[in-house]
Design an enzyme around this catalytic site. Structure first.
Site, short mmCIF file in Angstrom:
data_model
loop_
_atom_site.label_atom_id
_atom_site.label_comp_id
_atom_site.label_asym_id
_atom_site.label_seq_id
_atom_site.Cartn_x
_atom_site.Cartn_y
_atom_site.Cartn_z
N GLY A 26 62.47 59.54 26.74
CA GLY A 26 63.82 59.89 27.13
C GLY A 26 63.84 60.94 28.22
CB SER A 27 66.62 62.13 30.32
OG SER A 27 67.55 62.48 29.32
N GLY A 82 62.84 63.73 21.98
CA GLY A 82 64.27 64.01 22.09
C GLY A 82 65.01 63.46 20.88
N GLY A 95 67.00 56.68 19.35
CA GLY A 95 66.96 55.29 19.78
C GLY A 95 67.87 54.98 20.95
CD GLU A 103 61.91 57.54 20.49
OE1 GLU A 103 62.03 58.03 21.62
OE2 GLU A 103 62.88 57.22 19.80
C1 5RP Z 1 64.71 57.16 22.84
C2 5RP Z 1 65.22 58.33 22.12
C3 5RP Z 1 65.48 59.56 22.89
O1 5RP Z 1 64.65 60.57 22.44
C4 5RP Z 1 66.92 59.93 22.74
O2 5RP Z 1 67.71 58.83 23.13
C5 5RP Z 1 67.28 61.15 23.58
O3 5RP Z 1 67.17 60.82 24.92
P1 5RP Z 1 67.62 61.82 26.07
O4 5RP Z 1 66.69 62.98 25.98
O5 5RP Z 1 67.43 61.02 27.33
O6 5RP Z 1 69.05 62.19 25.83
O7 5RP Z 1 65.42 58.33 20.93
O8 5RP Z 1 64.65 56.03 22.03
#
Ligand code: 5RP
Length: 227
Positions: A26-27, A82, A95, A103
């Protein structure tokens, strides 16, 4: 520096030599992986990474972080990832990036888990964020039908081109529009028991520590269940 970058850099401080480290997706996790990569390169940090998605694998390889599969390590020392929502009991939804299956697998085999989020992810009750459920394609319309009847308002996640989104395991994602989740444990059991459901995005009793970035800086919260 934005909040996601602040917590990513803070979390990377918990990584020590010789650790097997789960690298989230994720970001926000992106910034943590960048910082771990920087430490590998500039400080000679010696770790083995276990990635949670193809995207993170690509990033980690470009940074020169040595990687192994979760099946090729005895355990994972620390996973940093994240989250989409975290409630007051340290329960989470993950997710949003469609990587929930890997994850959850990597988190399950980790001795310690840290989530890194900006302050917008901290909520009193889970459920405003649509709950992702990974399902195998065969029979997925039947699952959608059942979940619709139960009032969970499922929608298939699609790409920008309008195609069904495929996960790294070539499955589909149904996002449940629940509003609030009054009983996360009950819902988790209900979803796990459905044939064709591979995994759901409720991550319950899984996180040791949450690092939150916000207007007042970085705050680290310890989950009292694991103290
Ligand atoms: C990916 C995830 C990410 O950790 C979650 O969506 C948070 O992402 P972001 O840091 O981009 O807000 O669970 O499946």
């Amino acid at each position: 520096m934005n909040f996601k970058q602040m917590v990513g850099i803070e979390a990377a401080k918990y990584v020590q030599d010789d650790m097997i480290v789960g690298l989230g997706t994720g970001s926000t996790a992106y910034y943590m992986v960048e910082e771990v990569g920087r430490r590998v390169k500039e400080e000679g940090l010696k770790i083995t990474g276990v990635t949670t998605s193809k995207a993170t694998e690509t990033q980690a390889l470009e940074l020169g972080i040595p990687l192994r599969s979760v099946d090729a390590v005895p355990y994972v020392d620390l996973t940093i990832d994240g989250a989409d929502e975290i409630d007051e009991n340290f329960q989470g939804i993950k997710g949003g990036g469609a990587a929930l299956l890997f994850e959850k697998i990597v988190a399950t085999y980790s001795k310690e888990v840290i989530w890194i989020v900006d302050q917008s992810k901290m909520v009193p009750t889970l459920g405003a964020f649509p709950l992702p459920v990974e399902v195998i394609p065969y029979g997925s319309q039947q699952i959608k039908h059942i979940l619709t009847e139960r009032g969970y308002q499922p929608t298939f996640r699609t790409t920008n081109d309008g195609e069904f989104l495929r996960t790294d395991s070539n499955n589909l994602i149904l996002d449940l529009h629940l509003g609030t989740i009054a009983k996360p444990e009950q819902l988790a059991t209900e979803l796990t028991n459905m044939v064709g459901v591979v995994e759901h995005g409720l991550f319950l009793n899984m996180v040791n520590r949450v690092i939150v970035g916000g207007d007042s800086g970085v705050v680290t919260l310890e989950n009292p269940k694991f103290l």
